[in-house]
Design an enzyme around this catalytic site. Structure first.
Site, PDB file in Angstrom:
ATOM      1  N   LYS A  96      -9.480   7.133   4.848  1.00 21.76           N
ATOM      2  CA  LYS A  96     -10.814   6.861   5.369  1.00 21.76           C
ATOM      3  C   LYS A  96     -11.894   7.380   4.437  1.00 21.76           C
ATOM      4  CE  LYS A  96     -14.044   5.671   8.080  1.00 21.76           C
ATOM      5  NZ  LYS A  96     -14.818   5.469   6.860  1.00 21.76           N
TER       6      LYS A  96
ATOM      7  N   HIS B 232      -8.865   4.896  -0.799  1.00 20.51           N
ATOM      8  CA  HIS B 232      -7.574   4.217  -0.812  1.00 20.51           C
ATOM      9  C   HIS B 232      -7.381   3.353  -2.062  1.00 20.51           C
ATOM     10  CE1 HIS B 232      -3.937   2.330   0.348  1.00 20.51           C
ATOM     11  NE2 HIS B 232      -4.403   1.380   1.130  1.00 20.51           N
TER      12      HIS B 232
ATOM     13  N   CYS C 236       0.816  -1.220   0.000  1.00 21.26           N
ATOM     14  CA  CYS C 236       0.000   0.000   0.000  1.00 21.26           C
ATOM     15  C   CYS C 236       0.849   1.270   0.000  1.00 21.26           C
ATOM     16  CB  CYS C 236      -0.951  -0.004   1.185  1.00 21.26           C
ATOM     17  SG  CYS C 236      -2.178  -1.313   1.067  1.00 21.26           S
TER      18      CYS C 236
ATOM     19  N   CYS D 288     -12.942   1.426   8.992  1.00 17.45           N
ATOM     20  CA  CYS D 288     -12.193   0.959   7.816  1.00 17.45           C
ATOM     21  C   CYS D 288     -12.263   2.010   6.716  1.00 17.45           C
ATOM     22  CB  CYS D 288     -12.789  -0.338   7.293  1.00 17.45           C
ATOM     23  SG  CYS D 288     -12.957  -1.610   8.561  1.00 17.45           S
TER      24      CYS D 288
END
Lengths: 400, 502
Positions: free
Chosen positions: A340, A344, A88, A213
């Protein structure tokens, strides 16, 4: 120690696509969207690009391997394109490649583009990855939230924080990011939420609920870098330069040696220390104006506040609840909504973080503009708490 | 010189902790099979989704062998089962690897009949008697798959038993035995079939058991020179009730009251393991030095073995065995869960379950002791323990090279450092629990948890390690095994203060 990267490279232009469930666009269109904005911002022609770095993480649903997907989508003039991938933190790796190329003198102007098209799997959450032939035979077949959730159990045990207090603190982390994301037209999630909503959401991986998440989003981001001298010669003012770029990679200590207690990121602490040293920052809590950290999960952001030495060890819960990281706090964090709410798209995230810091430093962040920021920090993490890569980048006004 | 006495030198047992309540099954099926309402008494053992004959046999074998690292004394392994996961791959070889037995062990699969356990035991006795083996492990386990709404579903249970055969410290001396081989087909399972095909129970009882068993008893008593009246324990698996077993004993001249508990009420019949399961149960519960034990198992004829218990039986005190396994129970009333665990329901597993689970056999072999035996490494210079083993040590202060010797983790004490209960990733028994397990004597492994009571897990809890199915590769009919951590509920209170590892 090496002389470091401080002020050797300037950001000439940046771009970022709208993040979200981009049912309308494939990875190629997303790359073009970010690239055209960056090129317009930089005010250059494609023929002025000397080299490019391209970050994308998931081959199976993305663009395919190698450098060609970027070169073809952008019709680059047959320049070098290097594909990078570091979980990531891939986006930060693309930026690092381009920055190092310019700093070395091998390139005058370099491009970094990161992209991820995640919403072509048919299900929510990140795709189930392939970890080679040995890992699947013994590692738990878990998920990202399940891996990061473990920080909470270890943090509670270490610092004697009770379940409810930690749950509320991480809820506040998400509430703050939702409030920020609501003001960002490019963000994926733009709805403010309350702590009660966050705490009452369905459980994903104990103790992380749905709102703990980050958004799984499609998107792309791009940066064009050059030397401060060239930027000045091109008539640019208000120049933003790179102050530090550090990457720390686990060597198996956390997952195999009992010196790690599971409640923090070993790599983040190393990368942060090196980055502060490279940038000449002695007191980060006072000197860092704002941050974009890798808030893949609310608990990640909370412990990261300590790993970056902004909050004292064991003090993140208090700082979070005091509003220290809110938009009107001392060190605003995730002012663009963060992973958030901005979203992402893995390969793009590191570049997206830099994009927000760059806009803020140039005073171009619109409704969410902070008052007079000088130093912005991005923290981009890949992997799981027990084994990961962690990038810390610091950018700021030239001469700051 | 008198021939050395050969016999059983130790035992072990394993019954999965879940006990499916028969009432729940009978009630769920009453609409279609009201005749089973009368069978809705007691409970049957129910394997977790990640258990099979191999994993249960490994657990019984660990109970038998104890926690010691050195297993070089075991030179033979016989595994009896009718539900072996592999038709062509040595199932006992997988067990040997999980038990970290030496490579020179003779491993044999004994299959295709309900009396596979007693036949395996007879082979082990013969091998030790003949001097081919000194310490032979006999394992038996079954997880028999039945169709839903059958009497077998109610009668059967899942479980395993283990005995060691040797000539030293014998706890039950083998006095002799006999086998009758008769192709009496009470049930069968064809090569391509998933389920047994069963004939009428009354015929099996009256023409099969009632006629064949007494003949086997007579032959075994003759061979062993023991008179029927001296038998103190009559061990016969059968599903026709304790009264029927007593009648059969009586018909052979054996006191009816010595017919031992078939464990029908609290376990169910564990198939090809059940004679050994009952034997271990009897040895634990009722056998005294000097007692003569007759062990029978019906199937394609009948095996009959006679043993005499010695005063060494006391050496087995403290073993979990079958008695301990039966005591460690968790009631299960969810019949749907039973059906799902046994692959009897086509349920939506979600796209995450679509991931290919192909196993690289090269990788498996290259890392065999790590994956099958949970063997890591210990640095000979620094003493640092780690998993997996590696050429360069993980020790942050001294990355020594090529200093690691194999180090077994499976029986070490360990605790949970961090964990989560994950609802996102695919699990056969959600939420998917996993976390970092830290060993008291060094080393740590991020691993799956199993046999978890949701809501009780916390950092600091003690765990024990078990060998389980890691994944099914349904595409190719393969299954992976690895070790998992079972949180020990009793340790929860101790951990509440929450201590991080050093």
């Amino acid at each position: 120690m090496a002389a470091g990267i401080k002020d050797k490279v300037a950001i000439l232009g940046m771009g970022c696509s709208k993040f979200g469930e981009r049912w309308d666009a494939g990875p190629e269109e997303l790359m073009v969207e970010a690239y055209l904005e960056a090129m317009q911002d930089a005010g250059i022609e494609p023929t002025q690009l000397d080299a490019a770095w391209f970050s994308t993480h998931i081959d199976e649903i993305g663009t395919g391997k190698g450098g060609t997907p970027l070169s073809v989508a952008l019709r680059l003039p047959n320049i070098a394109v290097t594909r990078v991938e570091n979980f990531c933190a891939s986006g930060s790796e693309a930026l690092r490649g381009a920055v190092y190329a310019v700093a070395s003198g091998a390139a005058d102007i370099a491009l970094a583009v990161g992209v991820e098209k995640l919403k072509d799997t048919g299900y929510g959450g990140l795709p189930v990855g392939n970890m080679g032939t040995l890992n699947p035979q013994w590692s738990p077949s878990g998920s990202a939230p399940g891996n990061f959730a473990q920080l909470a159990s270890a943090y509670r045990a270490k610092h004697g924080v009770n379940k409810d207090d930690l749950k509320r603190a991480i809820a506040h982390v998400s509430v703050k990011s939702h409030a920020n994301g609501a003001k960002n037209p490019k963000a994926h999630l733009r709805n403010p939420v309350t702590e009660e909503q966050v705490m009452g959401a369905p459980m994903i991986a104990e103790p992380l609920g749905l709102f703990d998440c980050c958004g799984v989003s499609d998107g792309a981001a791009a940066a064009i870098v050059t030397t401060p001298e060239i930027a000045k010669a091109m008539g640019k003012s208000n120049i933003v330069t790179v102050k530090a770029m550090q990457l720390s990679v686990s060597n198996g200590l956390e997952s195999q040696h009992n010196s790690w207690d599971g409640s923090y990121f070993h790599t983040a602490r190393i990368a942060a220390k090196k980055a502060y040293k490279e940038a000449g920052i002695d007191n980060p809590r006072e000197e860092v104006s704002m941050m974009e950290v890798h808030d893949c999960f609310s608990i990640t952001e909370l412990v990261t506040m300590e790993d970056l030495f902004i909050s004292p060890e064991g003090g993140a819960v208090k700082d979070v609840m005091d509003g220290f990281y809110d938009a009107d706090g001392k060190v605003p964090c995730q002012i663009d909504g963060g992973l958030k709410c901005f979203g992402h798209p893995i390969g793009a995230s590191g570049l997206r973080m830099a994009y927000e810091m760059y806009l803020q430093l140039q005073g171009r962040a619109g409704e969410r503009q902070l008052a007079n920021p000088k130093i912005g920090l991005t923290h981009n993490l890949g992997g799981a708490p027990s084994q990961n890569v962690c990038s810390v980048t610091i950018i700021g006004a030239h001469g700051a | 010189m008198a021939q050395q006495a050969v016999g059983i030198t130790g035992f072990g047992g394993y019954v999965p902790r879940l006990r499916l309540q028969r009432k729940a099954v009978a009630q769920a099926n009453a609409w279609i099979a009201p005749n089973f309402l009368g069978k809705g008494k007691g409970e049957r053992s129910m394997a977790n989704w990640d258990e099979d004959a191999i994993t249960m046999a490994v657990e019984a074998g660990r109970d038998l062998l104890g926690a010691g690292d050195d297993r070089s004394h075991v030179d033979a392994l016989y595994f009896g089962s009718t539900s072996m996961p592999f038709k062509d791959r040595l199932n006992s070889g997988i067990i040997a690897a999980a038990l970290t037995l030496d490579e020179n062990v003779r491993a044999v699969d004994v299959a295709s009949t309900q009396r596979a356990d007693t036949s395996a035991l007879m082979q082990a006795l013969a091998a030790v008697k003949g001097g081919e083996a000194r310490n032979a492990v006999v394992l038996a386990a079954d997880r028999r798959k039945t169709k839903a709404v059958t009497s077998q579903e109610l009668d059967f249970g899942d479980g395993a038993a283990a005995v060691m055969v040797g000539a030293e410290n014998v706890i039950a001396t083998y006095l002799g035995g006999a086998s009758l081989t008769i192709d009496f087909v009470d049930h069968f399972k064809g090569d391509t079939e998933e389920f047994d095909y069963n004939w009428e129970e009354r015929w099996i009882r009256d023409e099969g058991f009632a006629k064949i068993v007494p003949r086997a008893v007579k032959a075994a008593l003759e061979k062993s020179g023991v008179s029927a009246g001296d038998i103190k324990h009559f061990v016969l698996p059968c599903i026709f009730g304790d009264k029927f077993a007593q009648q059969l004993a009586k018909r052979s001249g054996i006191a009816p009251e010595v017919a031992r508990d078939t464990l029908a009420l609290n376990c169910g019949e564990t198939g090809a393991a059940h004679a050994l399961v009952m034997l271990v149960h009897t040895l634990q519960k009722e056998a005294k030095p000097g007692d003569k034990v007759l062990v029978l198992h019906f199937g394609g004829g009948c095996d009959a073995l006679v043993f005499e218990v010695t005063d060494k039986i006391a050496s087995q005190a403290g073993k979990r065995g079958i008695v301990g396994s039966l005591a460690a129970r968790v009631e299960e009333t969810n019949y749907m869960k039973f059906l799902t665990f046994n692959g009897l329901v086509e349920w939506e597993k979600g796209m995450r379950a679509e991931q290919d689970k192909k196993t690289a056999l090269t990788t498996l072999y290259r890392n065999e002791d790590m994956l099958m035996g949970l063997v890591g490494g210990r640095c000979k210079e620094t003493g640092v323990v780690q998993f997996p083993r590696s050429r360069i040590s993980v020790n942050p202060n001294n990355h020594t090279v090529d200093t690691q010797e194999p180090y077994k983790f499976a029986d070490r004490k360990a605790k949970i450092l961090s964990w989560s209960a994950d609802f996102l990733s695919f699990s056969m028994n959600p939420p998917n629990h996993y976390g970092m397990v830290v060993f008291d004597e060094g080393g740590r492994i991020m691993m799956d948890f199993t046999d978890v009571e949701t809501g009780t897990v916390d950092s600091g809890m003690e765990v024990k390690l078990v060998f389980r199915i890691k994944e099914f590769d349904d595409k190719r009919g393969f299954r992976r095994y690895f070790w998992k951590a079972v949180p020990i509920a009793a340790s929860a209170a101790k951990s509440q203060t929450g201590q991080a590892a050093e």
